[in-house]
Motif scaffolding. Sequence first.
Motif, PDB file in Angstrom:
ATOM      1  N   THR A  79     -13.426  13.141   7.302  1.00 26.08           N
ATOM      2  CA  THR A  79     -14.079  13.178   8.606  1.00 26.08           C
ATOM      3  C   THR A  79     -14.593  14.592   8.834  1.00 26.08           C
ATOM      4  N   ARG A  80     -15.549  14.688   9.714  1.00 27.74           N
ATOM      5  CA  ARG A  80     -16.073  16.025  10.025  1.00 27.74           C
ATOM      6  C   ARG A  80     -15.006  16.849  10.760  1.00 27.74           C
ATOM      7  N   LYS A  81     -14.951  18.125  10.431  1.00 23.14           N
ATOM      8  CA  LYS A  81     -13.993  19.016  11.085  1.00 23.14           C
ATOM      9  C   LYS A  81     -14.224  19.065  12.595  1.00 23.14           C
ATOM     10  N   GLN A 135      -2.011  13.857   6.743  1.00 22.28           N
ATOM     11  CA  GLN A 135      -1.931  15.307   6.597  1.00 22.28           C
ATOM     12  C   GLN A 135      -3.174  15.793   5.884  1.00 22.28           C
ATOM     13  N   VAL A 136      -3.561  17.017   6.194  1.00 26.15           N
ATOM     14  CA  VAL A 136      -4.702  17.627   5.518  1.00 26.15           C
ATOM     15  C   VAL A 136      -4.363  17.750   4.047  1.00 26.15           C
ATOM     16  N   ASP A 137      -5.298  17.335   3.209  1.00 24.21           N
ATOM     17  CA  ASP A 137      -5.102  17.379   1.760  1.00 24.21           C
ATOM     18  C   ASP A 137      -6.201  18.249   1.169  1.00 24.21           C
ATOM     19  N   LEU A 145       0.828  -1.196   0.000  1.00 19.61           N
ATOM     20  CA  LEU A 145       0.000   0.000   0.000  1.00 19.61           C
ATOM     21  C   LEU A 145       0.868   1.254   0.000  1.00 19.61           C
ATOM     22  N   LYS A 146       0.470   2.236  -0.819  1.00 21.93           N
ATOM     23  CA  LYS A 146       1.244   3.477  -0.898  1.00 21.93           C
ATOM     24  C   LYS A 146       0.509   4.688  -0.343  1.00 21.93           C
ATOM     25  N   LYS A 147      -0.826   4.692  -0.452  1.00 25.03           N
ATOM     26  CA  LYS A 147      -1.590   5.866  -0.012  1.00 25.03           C
ATOM     27  C   LYS A 147      -2.881   5.430   0.673  1.00 25.03           C
ATOM     28  N   VAL A 148      -3.244   6.174   1.708  1.00 24.93           N
ATOM     29  CA  VAL A 148      -4.506   5.967   2.408  1.00 24.93           C
ATOM     30  C   VAL A 148      -5.155   7.337   2.560  1.00 24.93           C
ATOM     31  N   PHE A 149      -6.471   7.407   2.339  1.00 21.33           N
ATOM     32  CA  PHE A 149      -7.132   8.688   2.558  1.00 21.33           C
ATOM     33  C   PHE A 149      -8.466   8.472   3.247  1.00 21.33           C
ATOM     34  N   LEU A 150      -9.004   9.553   3.781  1.00 20.77           N
ATOM     35  CA  LEU A 150     -10.281   9.497   4.485  1.00 20.77           C
ATOM     36  C   LEU A 150     -10.883  10.888   4.551  1.00 20.77           C
ATOM     37  N   TRP A 202     -16.383  19.268   6.338  1.00 21.67           N
ATOM     38  CA  TRP A 202     -15.579  18.045   6.247  1.00 21.67           C
ATOM     39  C   TRP A 202     -14.117  18.358   5.962  1.00 21.67           C
ATOM     40  N   ILE A 203     -13.247  17.462   6.402  1.00 25.16           N
ATOM     41  CA  ILE A 203     -11.814  17.586   6.138  1.00 25.16           C
ATOM     42  C   ILE A 203     -11.359  16.314   5.417  1.00 25.16           C
ATOM     43  N   HIS A 204     -10.463  16.483   4.482  1.00 25.46           N
ATOM     44  CA  HIS A 204      -9.902  15.374   3.703  1.00 25.46           C
ATOM     45  C   HIS A 204      -8.453  15.191   4.151  1.00 25.46           C
ATOM     46  N   LEU A 205      -8.102  13.965   4.556  1.00 29.30           N
ATOM     47  CA  LEU A 205      -6.745  13.678   5.035  1.00 29.30           C
ATOM     48  C   LEU A 205      -6.142  12.555   4.207  1.00 29.30           C
ATOM     49  N   ARG A 206      -4.836  12.632   3.998  1.00 28.51           N
ATOM     50  CA  ARG A 206      -4.126  11.631   3.192  1.00 28.51           C
ATOM     51  C   ARG A 206      -2.834  11.244   3.889  1.00 28.51           C
TER      52      ARG A 206
END
Length: 108
Positions: A64-66, A81-83, A57-62, A99-103
């Motif tokens: 979640t609510r801020k 990190q925030v993406d 695996l090279k990348k994981v993202f999700l 929402w916040i996007h993290l990677r």
Amino acid sequence: QIIGAAFFKNKFIQAMQSPTFDEDEVKITIMAVDPKAYDRGISSLLFQAFLNANPNLKKVFLHTRKSNVKAISIYKLWGFQVDNAPHKDTNYNLDPNEWIHLRLVIKV
């Protein structure tokens, strides 16, 4: 007694909705721990078990609510990190104010 669970989606599951996923990119869709089991490291164990089972695996993202400050701090401890870049998960029309996007990039 179940005290935690995690569900992940990868390219093969998302292919119909989002063919732009990289084959080595996975989305955490749900990670939940029974509130009675909080602060025991259960989510970290779930996540580490997932990483161990997927060594390429090279990348994981999700997303979640801020307002989910506790989860965000845990994800950041894990290296997320925030993406702010537009994400490839077109299944969701998430309000960026809510929402916040993290990677997490594991390998380049």
